[in-house]
Scaffold this motif. Structure first.
Motif, short mmCIF file in Angstrom:
data_model
loop_
_atom_site.label_atom_id
_atom_site.label_comp_id
_atom_site.label_asym_id
_atom_site.label_seq_id
_atom_site.Cartn_x
_atom_site.Cartn_y
_atom_site.Cartn_z
N PRO A 1 0.80 -1.23 0.00
CA PRO A 1 0.00 0.00 0.00
C PRO A 1 0.82 1.27 0.00
O PRO A 1 0.33 2.33 -0.41
CB PRO A 1 -0.82 -0.12 1.29
CG PRO A 1 -0.03 -1.04 2.15
CD PRO A 1 0.63 -2.02 1.23
N TRP A 2 2.08 1.19 0.42
CA TRP A 2 2.91 2.40 0.43
C TRP A 2 3.26 2.85 -0.98
O TRP A 2 3.44 4.04 -1.23
CB TRP A 2 4.17 2.17 1.27
CG TRP A 2 3.81 1.95 2.70
CD1 TRP A 2 3.79 0.77 3.39
CD2 TRP A 2 3.33 2.94 3.62
NE1 TRP A 2 3.35 0.96 4.67
CE2 TRP A 2 3.06 2.29 4.84
CE3 TRP A 2 3.11 4.32 3.52
CZ2 TRP A 2 2.59 2.97 5.96
CZ3 TRP A 2 2.63 5.00 4.63
CH2 TRP A 2 2.38 4.33 5.84
N LEU A 3 3.32 1.91 -1.92
CA LEU A 3 3.52 2.30 -3.32
C LEU A 3 2.31 3.08 -3.82
O LEU A 3 2.44 4.06 -4.56
CB LEU A 3 3.75 1.06 -4.18
CG LEU A 3 4.98 0.21 -3.84
CD1 LEU A 3 5.05 -1.00 -4.76
CD2 LEU A 3 6.25 1.04 -3.94
N ALA A 4 1.11 2.63 -3.42
CA ALA A 4 -0.10 3.35 -3.82
C ALA A 4 -0.13 4.75 -3.22
O ALA A 4 -0.45 5.73 -3.90
CB ALA A 4 -1.33 2.55 -3.40
N VAL A 5 0.20 4.85 -1.94
CA VAL A 5 0.19 6.16 -1.28
C VAL A 5 1.17 7.11 -1.97
O VAL A 5 0.85 8.26 -2.27
CB VAL A 5 0.52 6.01 0.22
CG1 VAL A 5 0.77 7.37 0.86
CG2 VAL A 5 -0.61 5.28 0.94
N ALA A 6 2.40 6.62 -2.21
CA ALA A 6 3.41 7.47 -2.84
C ALA A 6 3.00 7.90 -4.24
O ALA A 6 3.21 9.05 -4.63
CB ALA A 6 4.75 6.73 -2.88
N SER A 7 2.40 6.99 -5.01
CA SER A 7 1.97 7.34 -6.37
C SER A 7 0.83 8.35 -6.34
O SER A 7 0.77 9.26 -7.17
CB SER A 7 1.55 6.08 -7.13
OG SER A 7 2.67 5.26 -7.40
N ALA A 8 -0.09 8.20 -5.39
CA ALA A 8 -1.20 9.14 -5.29
C ALA A 8 -0.72 10.53 -4.89
O ALA A 8 -1.27 11.54 -5.35
CB ALA A 8 -2.22 8.63 -4.27
N VAL A 9 0.30 10.58 -4.06
CA VAL A 9 0.80 11.86 -3.56
C VAL A 9 1.70 12.55 -4.59
O VAL A 9 1.68 13.78 -4.72
CB VAL A 9 1.56 11.65 -2.24
CG1 VAL A 9 2.33 12.88 -1.82
CG2 VAL A 9 0.58 11.23 -1.14
N SER A 10 2.48 11.77 -5.34
CA SER A 10 3.49 12.36 -6.23
C SER A 10 3.12 12.33 -7.71
O SER A 10 3.64 13.13 -8.49
CB SER A 10 4.82 11.62 -6.05
OG SER A 10 4.73 10.30 -6.54
N ARG A 11 2.28 11.36 -8.14
CA ARG A 11 1.91 11.17 -9.54
C ARG A 11 3.13 10.90 -10.42
O ARG A 11 3.12 11.18 -11.63
CB ARG A 11 1.13 12.37 -10.09
CG ARG A 11 -0.20 12.61 -9.41
CD ARG A 11 -1.27 11.63 -9.79
NE ARG A 11 -1.75 11.76 -11.16
CZ ARG A 11 -2.90 11.25 -11.60
NH1 ARG A 11 -3.68 10.56 -10.77
NH2 ARG A 11 -3.29 11.40 -12.84
N THR A 12 4.17 10.32 -9.83
CA THR A 12 5.33 9.88 -10.60
C THR A 12 6.08 8.87 -9.76
O THR A 12 5.99 8.90 -8.53
CB THR A 12 6.25 11.05 -10.99
OG1 THR A 12 7.31 10.56 -11.84
CG2 THR A 12 6.87 11.70 -9.75
N ASP A 13 6.80 7.97 -10.44
CA ASP A 13 7.64 7.03 -9.68
C ASP A 13 8.94 6.71 -10.40
O ASP A 13 9.63 5.76 -10.06
CB ASP A 13 6.87 5.73 -9.38
CG ASP A 13 6.46 4.97 -10.63
OD1 ASP A 13 6.86 5.39 -11.74
OD2 ASP A 13 5.75 3.96 -10.51
#
Length: 513
Positions: free
Chosen positions: A431-443
């Motif tokens: 779920p931390w990947l989802a949180v980071a992607s939602a917050v940053s919109r880039t990975d």
């Protein structure tokens, strides 16, 4: 006999106890919160008291266990609200094709892997994305590198399977012209191929659940294709899983579920506090990568074909009929909808039936459909990692429309309830990947893709915890302790968030306790 590597179930194992009443001392309540004491007993949060108050007010009693968490952050337990657990458990052991960029590169990987792969009836691979390839998957490419052993390669979105001639013959499709099979036919073929024995798959799933707990996960909605309820009755017969499970029902198994009186939330097996019936899974369309998501506008280059707008998996009248029948018996629908036209169809069906439920993915939305999620009390089950994984595919195949793709900020502003998932194995169960992607919109180091759709950290954390924002007395003791404060963490720290411990139903499922 074919050998399968994996963990067998221990049929003599006992369920771990919920443990003695425990007080978590010197813990920060949520991101940026104050120091507090939190007491749990019998699987429930019984006291939440500020650290500055009298210790006796925290309900400490003789025999309570006190754990000093040294100022770490305590959050509500996280959920993966969309996962295919058996597929994810198996994909963790299959040939990984996620980094390939052409059909030829995949064939080369299959050749190399075939030299050392353990014996088995089928060589499985997973994770190819052909939406941007210059060459096309074809059985001839696989036949040239591994002609005698069946090969089955599952696409990253689970909506296509690429087979060589030996595997097509094994599945009774020897006359298929290309070996690339999509949508329902792909699911049928995959389910017909030889699988590992149940006890081996169950061991893999148990391992995957423990790995999820190590990332702070306390529950999942399992959308695994097939008799998911029956599988979880078998798996939970001996001991509870490391996470809560809501097991989806598919239409082929709906009659059997209703005959048993099952409804969404019904307990399954001896550990019904953890394993319950989930929603009814229905499909309106396909996926973006396979260009089968149902859209109002045609896909570039497909304008003169019969699938220029994607495909319709379930006709609207049939969708309404199934939803109405399920809802009348207490089974909430979860409707797969990716394209904007598919989402309109799904919302129209919810409006006709007037039942609670979910739309899974909601990737491309018409502006007029945004407020309908809140108006109809429909949860948007979304996967933020897909936004960063599929940005280039979306830019090509949904050109000119991506401002309303993966539109999480717009959904939130319109009052929708968001719940995050991974769709594992489409993206990792973390779920931390989802949180980071939602917050940053880039990975990947590029600028944010449509940064106007970014979410603030508190909103992303709530969506990753099925709406829980606070830890309150009376809540289930589903908690996660992390070593960094998500509110001040940068996106890289969010992705790799160090999880100190996880508590599910009052049991430590991860950590030193």
């Amino acid at each position: 006999m074919t050998e399968f590597a994996g963990t067998s179930r221990d049929r003599t194992a006992k369920a771990p106890p919920r443990g003695t009443p425990t007080t978590l001392a010197r813990v920060r309540l949520g991101s940026g919160g104050p120091l507090a004491r939190v007491r749990v007993a019998d699987g429930t949060v019984t006291h939440v008291v500020a650290e500055r108050e009298d210790p006796g007010a925290a309900g400490l009693a003789a025999g309570d266990r006190v754990l000093d968490l040294d100022g770490r952050v305590l959050l509500p337990g996280l959920w993966d609200a969309h996962v295919h657990l058996a597929e994810w458990a198996g994909a963790r052991r299959r040939l990984d094709l996620s980094a390939t960029s052409s059909a030829r590169e995949v064939a080369d990987r299959v050749r190399e892997h075939g030299r050392t792969a353990p014996a088995g009836p089928v060589l499985f691979g997973y994770g190819f994305r052909d939406g941007l390839w210059s060459d096309a998957p074809h059985k001839d490419l696989l036949d040239a590198v591994l002609p005698d052993r069946p090969v089955a390669l599952v696409s990253a979105d689970l909506h296509a399977i690429w087979l060589n001639s030996a595997c097509l013959a094994l599945a009774g499709r020897g006359d298929h012209p290309t070996g690339l099979v999509r949508e329902h036919e792909a699911h049928v073929i995959l389910s017909a191929l030889p699988e590992a024995p149940d006890e081996v798959v169950d061991g893999w799933v148990a391992d995957a659940c423990r790995a999820a707990a190590a990332r702070g996960v306390t529950g999942v909605i399992d959308f695994q294709f097939g008799d998911t309820v029956g599988a979880w009755e078998r798996r939970s017969a001996d001991r509870p899983p490391a996470v809560r499970v809501a097991a989806a029902v598919y239409p082929a198994h709906l009659d059997a579920a209703l005959e048993r009186g099952l409804r969404t939330g019904s307990p399954i097996g001896p550990h019904g506090e953890l394993v319950r019936v989930g929603p009814l899974k229905l499909f309106t369309d396909g996926s973006l990568n396979t260009r089968t998501a149902l859209c109002h506008d045609p896909y570039p280059g497909l304008e003169d074909t019969g699938e220029a707008y994607g495909i319709e998996q379930t006709p609207p009248d049939e969708l309404v009929r199934l939803m109405r029948r399920a809802a009348a018996h207490g089974v909430e629908p979860a409707v797969h909808a990716i394209g904007d036209r598919a989402n309109t169809v799904a919302l129209d069906a919810f409006e006709a039936v007037r039942c609670r439920g979910r739309i899974e993915h909601a990737q491309l939305l018409s502006p007029e459909d945004l407020p309908r999620f809140a108006e109809l009390d429909v949860v948007a089950g979304v996967q933020p990692r897909h936004a960063t994984d599929d940005r280039d595919v979306a830019d090509r195949h949904w050109a000119g429309r991506t401002a309303r793709a993966f539109a999480y900020a717009d959904l939130l502003a319109a009052g929708a309830r968001l719940e995050f998932g991974s769709d594992a194995p489409v993206s990792p169960l973390d779920p931390w990947l989802a949180v980071a992607s939602a917050v940053s919109r880039t990975d990947d180091g590029r600028d944010a893709w449509h940064p106007e759709q970014r979410l603030p950290v508190p909103a992303a954390l709530a969506a990753a915890a099925r709406g829980r924002r606070l830890i309150r007395v009376g809540d289930p003791a589903d908690l996660v302790v992390v070593d960094a404060d998500p509110l001040t963490a940068d996106p890289d720290t969010l992705r790799a968030m160090p999880v100190h411990a996880t508590l599910t139903d009052g049991r430590w499922t991860h950590g030193p306790y």
